[in-house]
Design an enzyme around this catalytic site. Structure first.
Site, PDB file in Angstrom:
ATOM      1  N   ARG A  27       0.228 -10.804 -19.338  1.00 48.61           N
ATOM      2  CA  ARG A  27       0.632 -10.871 -17.968  1.00 48.61           C
ATOM      3  C   ARG A  27       2.126 -10.571 -17.903  1.00 48.61           C
ATOM      4  NH1 ARG A  27       4.129 -14.169 -15.673  1.00 48.61           N
ATOM      5  NH2 ARG A  27       4.151 -15.626 -17.298  1.00 48.61           N
ATOM      6  N   VAL A  28       2.701  -9.867 -16.899  1.00 50.42           N
ATOM      7  CA  VAL A  28       3.954  -9.539 -16.619  1.00 50.42           C
ATOM      8  C   VAL A  28       4.373 -10.156 -15.154  1.00 50.42           C
ATOM      9  CG1 VAL A  28       4.549  -8.000 -18.170  1.00 50.42           C
ATOM     10  CG2 VAL A  28       3.574  -6.919 -16.130  1.00 50.42           C
ATOM     11  N   SER A  29       5.454 -10.505 -14.913  1.00 49.77           N
ATOM     12  CA  SER A  29       6.065 -11.179 -13.692  1.00 49.77           C
ATOM     13  C   SER A  29       6.150 -10.055 -12.546  1.00 49.77           C
ATOM     14  CB  SER A  29       7.303 -11.971 -13.796  1.00 49.77           C
ATOM     15  OG  SER A  29       6.778 -12.988 -14.641  1.00 49.77           O
ATOM     16  N   THR A  30       6.637  -8.670 -13.135  1.00 51.71           N
ATOM     17  CA  THR A  30       7.032  -7.875 -11.896  1.00 51.71           C
ATOM     18  C   THR A  30       6.231  -6.676 -11.990  1.00 51.71           C
ATOM     19  OG1 THR A  30       8.805  -7.018 -13.267  1.00 51.71           O
ATOM     20  CG2 THR A  30       9.418  -8.623 -11.779  1.00 51.71           C
ATOM     21  N   GLY A  71       2.309  -8.024 -12.478  1.00 50.60           N
ATOM     22  CA  GLY A  71       3.117  -8.252 -11.358  1.00 50.60           C
ATOM     23  C   GLY A  71       2.973  -9.624 -10.472  1.00 50.60           C
TER      24      GLY A  71
END
Length: 528
Positions: A27-30, A71
């Site tokens: 997972r990545v936030s953006t 994101g």
């Protein structure tokens, strides 16, 4: 490998290792991180696959399915790949979940513990590659809880920094994001709002309607009758959010929004904004006074039992608050006063303006209005203001007609699209499309009716001729007209003519700010 003694000789005994299907969750936030040529998600997956390969002799193998959320924040579990992973765990496809760092799964302790409980019930182990622990061991569970506490603390610190940054931006008058209100658009680069001229005219008309009829229900019903909708907006990802009908709640939000007066709100405070004002401050303040009065009397703005002609108009110069009508009875007789709200709430020592006799101040104001018809200089000023008012109304009518024609075109295109869809649809879906077509056609009818009204008003304005001599005669007729008016009509006339009346109790000075544009309306009514 274990050995067994058979006939005095050691022989090798093969033991089967149970297969462990591992799912790598990344997972990545953006979205920017996810869309890079070599993204953080790829780094995370490489680390997870390498770790699984090291345990290949124990039967570990990586699943071909990829569980990647690019994101998505770790602050909640509303993530498509995570939901798919949990579904596969329920189906028995996964025996071990592998992540590069434990906060990739969640940054919320509550969510994390809930997911670990799901893993435990399904006998699924959890492994973090960087921290090198496994929840199948007591030490791994303890280490996980400690690290998770720090992760949540870090998230709270980041959230607090973000809130501080937004508060600082508001104090500087900057736009901090979100859906823009009616009358404004967000610039393409973001971070700033600009005035939408067509919508700004609609906002001004709404404020003027409320001054004329201070009732949220009445104004919202009239806006809906005219086919006016709330803000329509296209999001960054291209989704169109169509404006909806008005009701008293969202109308109140519009009328109390300091953005329209060129201010930014932060809690109970407001700060000067970087954007220009749409509504003049005097008009905005007047609407706030009227709404405050309506809240105080349950919205019964039309009732005026004691004939207070200056309610909502009279202000205390010393402390800047409103002066309210406060009648009292003594010895069977009614005495009427206007009292400073600040002095009423905090005591007589809070403001030098204690009270003023209502009859006295009302008579002074009426006499001052009578002077308009007798003073040539003031009459000339009034005439110029009347011309400006008609010009402004013409601009407003043209802007509304333009907006209605644009909305009408959009709705008609929607009808054409729905009709084409209906031709390809059968069964229950066709009924739903038919219902949408009916709703769209009703809206076309509302817009057409309002356009017809606008056309009539445009024709009337085009044929309207304002003559200074006629205006003078109308103002000279103010005396006999005033004498035959009832209290509600007199109150309406004063609200047309006056912006505010400022009284200084310390010096006894009374200043009247005339709303000269309203004199044109009164002149037309008196002359007719």
């Amino acid at each position: 490998m274990p050995r067994a003694l058979r006939n005095g000789r050691a022989t090798a005994v093969a033991t089967a290792t149970a297969p462990v299907c591992c799912a790598a969750y990344c997972r990545v936030s953006t979205e920017d991180q996810a869309n890079k040529e070599f993204s953080s998600i790829e780094v995370q997956r490489d680390a997870c696959e390498s770790y699984v390969r090291l345990h290949g002799d124990e039967g570990w193998s990586i699943l071909a399915d990829e569980y990647n959320d690019g994101g998505f924040s770790g602050g909640n579990t509303n993530r498509p790949a995570l939901r798919r992973l949990l579904a596969d765990i329920d189906a028995g496809k996964v025996q071990c979940v592998v992540v590069q760092r434990f906060d990739r799964l969640s940054r919320s302790m509550l969510d994390f513990l809930q997911m670990l409980e799901i893993f435990r019930k399904r006998r699924v182990s959890f492994v973090s590659v960087s921290q090198r622990f496994d929840t199948s061991t007591p030490v791994g569970e303890m280490t996980l809880n400690i690290l998770l506490s720090f992760a949540q603390f870090e998230r709270q610190i980041i959230a607090e920094r973000t809130r501080d940054k937004m508060r600082a931006a508001r104090r500087r008058g900057r736009w901090t994001g979100g859906m823009p209100p009616l009358g404004f658009d967000v610039t393409p680069e973001g971070g700033r709002i600009v005035v939408n001229r067509d919508e700004a005219e609609q906002v001004k008309a709404i404020f003027a309607m409320y001054v004329e009829t201070p009732s949220l229900i009445t104004v919202s019903q009239e806006l809906n009758r005219r086919g006016c909708l709330r803000k329509s907006w296209t999001t960054k990802d291209g989704n169109r959010r169509q404006g909806k009908a008005w009701d008293r709640i969202n109308l109140r939000l519009l009328l109390t929004n300091p953005l329209y007066a060129g201010r930014q709100r932060l809690g109970d405070e407001t700060f000067r904004g970087e954007h220009p004002a749409i509504v003049p401050k005097a008009l905005f303040d007047k609407v706030q006074r009227l709404m405050a009065e309506n809240r105080g009397n349950g919205g019964s703005g039309a009732r005026n039992q004691h004939g207070a002609l200056l309610r909502g108009l009279l202000r205390c110069t010393a402390c800047g608050t409103a002066m309210v009508h406060a009648p009292s009875k003594a010895h069977g007789r009614l005495y009427r006063y206007y009292r400073c709200q600040n002095a009423m709430r905090k005591g007589a020592d809070a403001c030098p303006t204690k009270a003023i006799q209502a009859d006295r101040v009302e008579q002074f104001v009426v006499d001052r209005i009578r002077c308009i018809g007798r003073d040539p200089a003031l009459r000339e000023q009034t005439f110029q203001a009347a011309l400006a008012q008609v010009a402004a109304e013409r601009r407003g009518v043209k802007a509304e007609a333009k907006r209605l024609e644009r909305d009408q075109g959009v709705v008609r295109r929607d009808v054409e699209r729905l009709v084409a869809t209906l031709a390809r649809t059968t069964g229950p879906g066709a009924d739903a499309v038919n219902a949408e077509i009916g709703t769209a056609q009703e809206r076309v009818g509302v817009l057409e009716a309002r356009l017809a009204e606008i056309g009539t008003r445009e024709a009337a304005l085009a044929g309207q001729q304002i003559d200074e001599a006629d205006l003078a005669r109308a103002l000279e007729a103010f005396d006999p007209v005033w004498d035959v008016l009832l209290t509600p009509e007199r109150e309406r006339v004063l609200n047309l003519l006056i912006e505010r009346v400022a009284y200084d109790g310390g010096t006894g000075k009374l200043d009247i700010a005339f709303r000269l544009a309203g004199i044109a309306t009164l002149a037309a009514e008196v002359a007719s």
